[in-house]
Design a protein around this motif. Structure first.
Motif, mmCIF file in Angstrom:
data_model
loop_
_atom_site.group_PDB
_atom_site.id
_atom_site.type_symbol
_atom_site.label_atom_id
_atom_site.label_comp_id
_atom_site.label_asym_id
_atom_site.label_seq_id
_atom_site.Cartn_x
_atom_site.Cartn_y
_atom_site.Cartn_z
ATOM 1 N N GLU A 1 11.962 4.123 -4.341
ATOM 2 C CA GLU A 1 10.967 3.373 -3.565
ATOM 3 C C GLU A 1 9.604 4.069 -3.626
ATOM 4 O O GLU A 1 8.569 3.427 -3.822
ATOM 5 N N MET A 2 9.586 5.391 -3.463
ATOM 6 C CA MET A 2 8.328 6.139 -3.458
ATOM 7 C C MET A 2 7.617 6.033 -4.814
ATOM 8 O O MET A 2 6.408 5.771 -4.872
ATOM 9 N N ILE A 3 8.349 6.210 -5.913
ATOM 10 C CA ILE A 3 7.754 6.131 -7.250
ATOM 11 C C ILE A 3 7.234 4.717 -7.513
ATOM 12 O O ILE A 3 6.139 4.530 -8.080
ATOM 13 N N THR A 4 8.012 3.707 -7.108
ATOM 14 C CA THR A 4 7.591 2.319 -7.304
ATOM 15 C C THR A 4 6.285 2.033 -6.588
ATOM 16 O O THR A 4 5.348 1.458 -7.171
ATOM 17 N N ARG A 5 6.188 2.456 -5.335
ATOM 18 C CA ARG A 5 4.968 2.202 -4.556
ATOM 19 C C ARG A 5 3.782 2.972 -5.120
ATOM 20 O O ARG A 5 2.663 2.470 -5.159
ATOM 21 N N ARG A 6 4.038 4.216 -5.575
ATOM 22 C CA ARG A 6 2.927 5.010 -6.125
ATOM 23 C C ARG A 6 2.308 4.322 -7.351
ATOM 24 O O ARG A 6 1.084 4.206 -7.474
ATOM 25 N N PHE A 7 3.150 3.847 -8.289
ATOM 26 C CA PHE A 7 2.601 3.285 -9.523
ATOM 27 C C PHE A 7 2.206 1.820 -9.399
ATOM 28 O O PHE A 7 1.432 1.325 -10.220
ATOM 29 N N LYS A 8 2.702 1.114 -8.370
ATOM 30 C CA LYS A 8 2.144 -0.212 -8.071
ATOM 31 C C LYS A 8 0.683 -0.077 -7.674
ATOM 32 O O LYS A 8 -0.153 -0.914 -8.026
ATOM 33 N N ASN A 9 0.356 0.992 -6.964
ATOM 34 C CA ASN A 9 -1.038 1.261 -6.602
ATOM 35 C C ASN A 9 -1.886 1.571 -7.828
ATOM 36 O O ASN A 9 -3.086 1.293 -7.856
ATOM 37 N N TYR A 10 -1.265 2.175 -8.854
ATOM 38 C CA TYR A 10 -1.982 2.460 -10.103
ATOM 39 C C TYR A 10 -2.412 1.165 -10.786
ATOM 40 O O TYR A 10 -3.527 1.055 -11.302
#
Length: 612
Positions: A444-453
């Motif tokens: 979940e954390m990695i997904t949210r981080r790179f969605k912001n990218y």
């Protein structure tokens, strides 16, 4: 498809498989890169393939190429000679160029009754005497330091006789590096004679000075001038000691250069230690930018540094192996007119001196980049250990923290140039996963981080940059969860885990295929340990802060008239518990939209110490 690339590839496929030189041109016809090839067709075609192995510099150069010319040669040696000649003639933008930006240097002998000897960069019309010019600042500084020590001349910058006896003699006097001119006990005539001898020493060398001093000492002794003879003896001994210390570097009297290279991200430094007659004669440092291949740098450096053929030693030691060693050895031999030997030392004195050249390059590079040498080494070691195509300048690390099934949070820390970049740290409170599942929370954390990218509306710089490396606080299982996720999102960043031992110390680096031991790489081990400790500290600090805040929130709801919604409103208004405790009853009432009775009850809850 790109019509330009298709056209260039088709032209490249028509080339001959012979040695040659190619000249890449931009849309204005300007030559932007010149290269040589053993097989012209194979080399030129490689530029116009969809090749992920190309570094950033090559990709940028290829994006500007509109056309290219080529010259077929009879041999690879002929191609090398032609390449060097054309690079010198056209100085293309994307070739590694050795710029001659070194100024001249002088030895300055100031005027007045008490002249001083100094190393300077400019020759001025100030009445001083100048010796030079010299192209080497190293030789000038070394010579000036040497002569001032031997002849015990002042280097403090004081003006004499104006500053006689105004201050106590400095440390140089007490360690016998200065005669203590500031005490006013040396006459102008004696001082000027000393300076005259010092200048002679600079111009004629230590051998002539030793002979001259011996003659003067014997003459003083015959004339019963024992004090003068003792001073001349001490000066003679100082010169002899200095000459002895200069001879410890090479066991032979041959001429030899040692070339060391250090590289950090896209900046490189080449250091050349020049030995002549067995002594360190000179030192050169050169900086290069937008560099990704140290072998390519060294090859082009060799051809340009020695191109004049005026001072090519018979022996040149290198810090790295070259695939074209024999070719460049023949090229330098032809330039010099005699056999030149290139080699990479493996042991003994030669190995020690090439390591000295590398150490000098590393030190100069760290000064230029404003980084500590150990930080550069740590990045290099970690990149090599993990098999990365480039040094990891920008590293992101992730960890999950929780208390049972409560307060599930994640932390992201960033290390830039081997140092924490706290402005880029990020906190994540789990929204989708509220159970104790580290893999699901990490996903979940990695997904949210790179969605912001990818989200163009997000302006936070910490989200808009891709890292060179991702390190997870966990083992192979974490890597196997995150790697497929990044591939799905189209993110091409290497991912590794950091494995702890039973004492919670970093033990190894985990990949999808197993573990990589790092104990033998001290700098990389220290950096990985620092990153793992920092990401764990950051995540657990966030989890504890959130737990404390939630505990406080639950306490607020114990006040009659305050529910979760009003408690949240109060926390949002005051940000911290301290700010809320410092508020007046009226401020509490206004911020929480409370009635007078509830505001008073809340104030009493916040200040139990004043209750009856």
């Amino acid at each position: 498809m790109d019509e330009r690339i298709d056209r260039l590839r088709a032209k490249a496929n028509s080339l001959d498989v012979k040695p040659g030189v190619y000249l890449m041109k931009d849309r204005t016809g300007v030559i932007i890169y010149i290269g040589k090839a053993k097989r012209l067709k194979n080399r030129v075609v490689s530029y116009f393939r969809q090749n992920k192995g190309h570094n950033e510099k090559v990709r940028k150069m290829v994006s500007l190429v509109e056309d290219f010319d080529y010259i077929v040669c009879d041999s690879e040696f002929e191609a090398l000679v032609l390449e060097c000649s054309l690079i010198k003639q056209y100085t293309p933008k994307y070739n590694i160029l050795l710029k001659d930006d070194k100024g001249y240097h002088y030895v300055k002998v100031t005027g007045g009754q008490y002249p001083q000897i100094q190393a300077v960069k400019q020759k001025l019309s100030d009445g001083a005497a100048y010796i030079g010019p010299y192209t080497s600042s190293f030789s000038v500084k070394q010579s000036v330091d040497e002569v001032n020590k031997v002849f015990m001349l002042p280097v403090c910058g004081k003006k004499f006789p104006e500053e006689f006896r105004k201050t106590r003699p400095c440390l140089n006097y007490h360690i016998k590096n200065c005669a203590g001119i500031c005490m006013g006990k040396v006459s102008p005539a004696d001082y000027q004679q000393t300076v005259k001898e010092a200048v002679s020493y600079l111009k004629n060398g230590s051998a002539d000075s030793i002979d001259q001093l011996k003659h003067q000492m014997e003459e003083a002794a015959e004339n019963l001038e024992f004090e003068k003879a003792a001073k001349l003896r001490d000066r003679l001994l100082a010169i002899q000691r200095l000459a002895q210390t200069q001879k410890v570097l090479l066991n032979t009297d041959k001429d030899q250069d040692f070339i060391g290279i250090e590289h950090s991200v896209s900046t490189a430094c080449v250091a050349v230690l020049k030995f002549r007659g067995g002594q360190l004669h000179d030192k050169d440092d050169f900086f290069f930018y937008d560099v990704y291949d140290t072998e390519e740098l060294l090859l082009q450096f060799l051809s340009q540094y020695y191109v004049k053929g005026g001072d090519i030693p018979k022996f040149i030691s290198l810090s790295i192996e070259l695939s074209d060693l024999a070719l460049y050895q023949d090229y330098l031999s032809e330039l010099a007119g005699y056999k030149v030997n290139l080699h990479v030392p493996q042991k003994g004195e030669q190995k020690r001196l090439i390591e000295m050249a590398q150490s000098n390059a590393l030190e100069q590079l760290s000064l230029r980049l404003n980084k500590k040498s150990r930080e550069i080494v740590a990045q290099q070691e970690l990149g090599k250990l993990l098999g990365l195509s480039k040094e990891p300048e920008y590293i992101e690390s992730y960890d999950i923290s929780n208390i049972g099934n409560d307060y599930m949070v994640g932390g992201m820390v960033v290390f830039a140039n081997a140092k924490p970049l706290k402005s880029a740290y990020k906190k994540f409170s789990m929204k989708e996963n509220q159970t104790q599942d580290d893999y699901a929370c990490m996903r979940e954390m990695i997904t949210r981080r790179f969605k912001n990218y990818f989200d163009e509306s997000v302006q936070d710089e910490g989200f808009k940059r891709l890292p060179d490396l991702i390190l997870l606080d966990g083992g192979k299982g974490h890597v196997n969860v995150v790697e497929p996720l990044l591939r799905e999102m189209g993110i091409d960043v290497p991912v590794f885990g950091m494995v702890k031992d039973s004492k919670h110390k970093t033990r190894a680096i985990a990949s999808s295929g197993g573990e990589i031991q790092i104990y033998g790489n001290k700098a990389a081990f220290r950096l990985a340990t620092q990153i793992q400790d920092e990401v764990h500290r950051f995540a657990i600090s966030f989890q504890r802060a959130k737990h404390k805040k939630n505990t406080f929130t639950m306490g607020l709801t114990s006040v009659k008239g305050i529910g979760e919604k009003k408690a949240f409103t109060l926390l949002k208004a005051f940000k911290t518990q301290k700010a809320m405790k410092e508020a007046t009853i009226e401020e509490l009432r206004t911020a929480g939209k409370l009635n007078a009775e509830t505001a008073s009850a809340l104030y009493a809850y916040l200040h139990p110490e004043i209750q009856p």
